[in-house]
Design a protein around this motif. Sequence first.
Motif, mmCIF file in Angstrom:
data_model
loop_
_atom_site.group_PDB
_atom_site.id
_atom_site.type_symbol
_atom_site.label_atom_id
_atom_site.label_comp_id
_atom_site.label_asym_id
_atom_site.label_seq_id
_atom_site.Cartn_x
_atom_site.Cartn_y
_atom_site.Cartn_z
ATOM 1 N N ASP A 1 0.847 -1.185 0.000
ATOM 2 C CA ASP A 1 0.000 0.000 0.000
ATOM 3 C C ASP A 1 0.889 1.243 0.000
ATOM 4 N N LEU A 2 0.944 1.934 -1.125
ATOM 5 C CA LEU A 2 1.806 3.099 -1.276
ATOM 6 C C LEU A 2 1.012 4.398 -1.214
ATOM 7 N N SER A 3 -0.196 4.342 -0.672
ATOM 8 C CA SER A 3 -1.024 5.544 -0.659
ATOM 9 C C SER A 3 -0.503 6.599 0.312
ATOM 10 N N ALA A 4 0.358 6.212 1.254
ATOM 11 C CA ALA A 4 0.882 7.179 2.217
ATOM 12 C C ALA A 4 2.019 8.013 1.656
ATOM 13 N N PHE A 5 2.494 7.673 0.456
ATOM 14 C CA PHE A 5 3.632 8.388 -0.128
ATOM 15 C C PHE A 5 3.141 9.340 -1.226
ATOM 16 N N GLY A 6 3.865 10.424 -1.386
ATOM 17 C CA GLY A 6 3.548 11.386 -2.437
ATOM 18 C C GLY A 6 2.471 12.385 -2.079
ATOM 19 N N ILE A 7 2.037 12.436 -0.823
ATOM 20 C CA ILE A 7 0.978 13.368 -0.421
ATOM 21 C C ILE A 7 1.481 14.388 0.601
ATOM 22 N N ASP A 8 2.774 14.331 0.940
ATOM 23 C CA ASP A 8 3.316 15.275 1.910
ATOM 24 C C ASP A 8 3.457 16.663 1.300
ATOM 25 N N PRO A 9 3.306 17.720 2.087
ATOM 26 C CA PRO A 9 3.567 19.073 1.571
ATOM 27 C C PRO A 9 5.043 19.257 1.218
ATOM 28 N N TRP A 10 5.328 20.272 0.433
ATOM 29 C CA TRP A 10 6.681 20.436 -0.090
ATOM 30 C C TRP A 10 7.694 20.670 1.021
ATOM 31 N N TRP A 11 7.290 21.403 2.051
ATOM 32 C CA TRP A 11 8.243 21.684 3.128
ATOM 33 C C TRP A 11 8.577 20.438 3.921
ATOM 34 N N LEU A 12 7.614 19.505 4.035
ATOM 35 C CA LEU A 12 7.892 18.263 4.728
ATOM 36 C C LEU A 12 8.817 17.364 3.896
ATOM 37 N N MET A 13 8.602 17.375 2.586
ATOM 38 C CA MET A 13 9.517 16.634 1.715
ATOM 39 C C MET A 13 10.932 17.192 1.814
ATOM 40 N N LEU A 14 11.055 18.517 1.884
ATOM 41 C CA LEU A 14 12.371 19.142 2.002
ATOM 42 C C LEU A 14 13.033 18.755 3.324
ATOM 43 N N ILE A 15 12.245 18.704 4.388
ATOM 44 C CA ILE A 15 12.798 18.282 5.679
ATOM 45 C C ILE A 15 13.310 16.837 5.609
ATOM 46 N N LYS A 16 12.566 15.976 4.949
ATOM 47 C CA LYS A 16 13.000 14.579 4.817
ATOM 48 C C LYS A 16 14.284 14.472 4.013
ATOM 49 N N VAL A 17 14.378 15.227 2.912
ATOM 50 C CA VAL A 17 15.590 15.178 2.090
ATOM 51 C C VAL A 17 16.795 15.644 2.896
ATOM 52 N N LEU A 18 16.642 16.752 3.610
ATOM 53 C CA LEU A 18 17.747 17.252 4.416
ATOM 54 C C LEU A 18 18.104 16.290 5.538
ATOM 55 N N ALA A 19 17.098 15.657 6.123
ATOM 56 C CA ALA A 19 17.361 14.700 7.198
ATOM 57 C C ALA A 19 18.153 13.500 6.689
ATOM 58 N N VAL A 20 17.792 12.980 5.504
ATOM 59 C CA VAL A 20 18.532 11.853 4.933
ATOM 60 C C VAL A 20 19.960 12.266 4.611
ATOM 61 N N PHE A 21 20.133 13.476 4.055
ATOM 62 C CA PHE A 21 21.474 13.951 3.712
ATOM 63 C C PHE A 21 22.336 14.115 4.967
#
Length: 443
Positions: free
Chosen positions: A8-28
């Motif tokens: 079930d991939l429905s939980a992905f791709g629905i985050d706001p842009w700022w939350l996606m940016l936080i995730k990218v920075l956190a992974v980096f």
Amino acid sequence: MTSDGYSDLSAFGIDPWWLMLIKVLAVFVFLVVTVLAAIYLERKVIAWMQMRVGPNRVGPLGMLQSLADGVKIALKEGLIPAGVDKPIFLLAPVIAVIPAFMAFAVIPFGPEVSIFGYRTPLQLTDLNVGVLYILAVTSIGVYGIVLAGWSSGSTYPLLGGLRSTAQVISYEIAMALSFVGVFLFAGTMSTSGIVAAQSEVWFVFLLAPSFLIYVISMVGETNRAPFDLPEAEGELVGGFHTEYSSLRFAMFMLAEYVNMTTVSALAATLFLGGWQAPLPFSLIDGADSGWWALLWFVIKVWGFMFLFIWLRATLPRLRYDQFMGFGWKVLIPVSLAWVMAVASIRAFSNAGYDGLTIALVTAGVIAAAVIVIALRARIGPRPRREDALDPAPFDPVAGGFPVPPLPHQRAALARPTAPPRRTPSPENTASPQRTASEEGRNA
């Protein structure tokens, strides 16, 4: 995971842009901090194993030594030797380091958590073919190594790049085959679905040969000792990065340690339940829920990182023919046979037959024993000196480029030879009569 076998991939791709940016920075940030910590701990752990001190000057207990080394290497002069293919020479480190970061996009760090009031999974994104995405992205990184060796315009970097090509092709096949059993039991290729499929039992217990094949292949994929043949400092001066300095050399080092983190995280995801808590902590309610799951994931990743360090401090480098022969003649055939066994057992299980878990474990023990015995035979004692001597002459520059000797020719080069006899020339040879007459005149 849904009833049709797809996650079930429905939980992905629905985050706001700022939350996606936080995730990218956190992974980096997670990867960069892991690299700095891994370099420091590698020095300290190897020093401990070899009864040395290790870094102890910069910062408390030498903890800032990795940061100081990073600043130092950044301030060094970046030299570009004459005769290199400059565009490719400059692009190769970028090609090596970017795929290493991209592979972490589908690695699950934990379940859904609340971040500033939004419910979101601790994962950047996921795909129905998430594991294949990781394989595709990580395989691009080898182009950076090959192009670095080719564009340097030097013999030994070229040999290092060619070694890396053959090595990655060989062990990429075995690594991909080790994933097939996981796909058959999980019913999906998405990383989050594979973690969910291990809620009752981890795949390391059901698919022990797949786990063993993957661990061997991941060491070969990351060019780490004892499989660091593309570098092989004792043979190739420095390997594919011989001509690199400053930040471009640092990018290759960064790519190596990030790749170590990636394959460690993938091993934890596919075989050790991902972010799920191990026994006996899993018996506690909520032990692997929320942010606690991130703790278990990091512990598992660092377990594999310690394995990398342990192998480097313990095992000597294999010969190239041993390493390639083990990959093509042992790992790949055993992987194919194991995939056939797992597929057959899985088919009988779906048909309703019982008692197949015992058959799966038995087949796994046999396959693991074959791998261990074959590895022991490959790196066993070397032949005796008198058996290794090769009477045939060996010219290392016969083809125009210096090439290393074959294993059976190495001892022949070291065979002592008697010095040639010097035959005196006629003009330097004096007869006794002439010598006597000359002595009389001189007197």
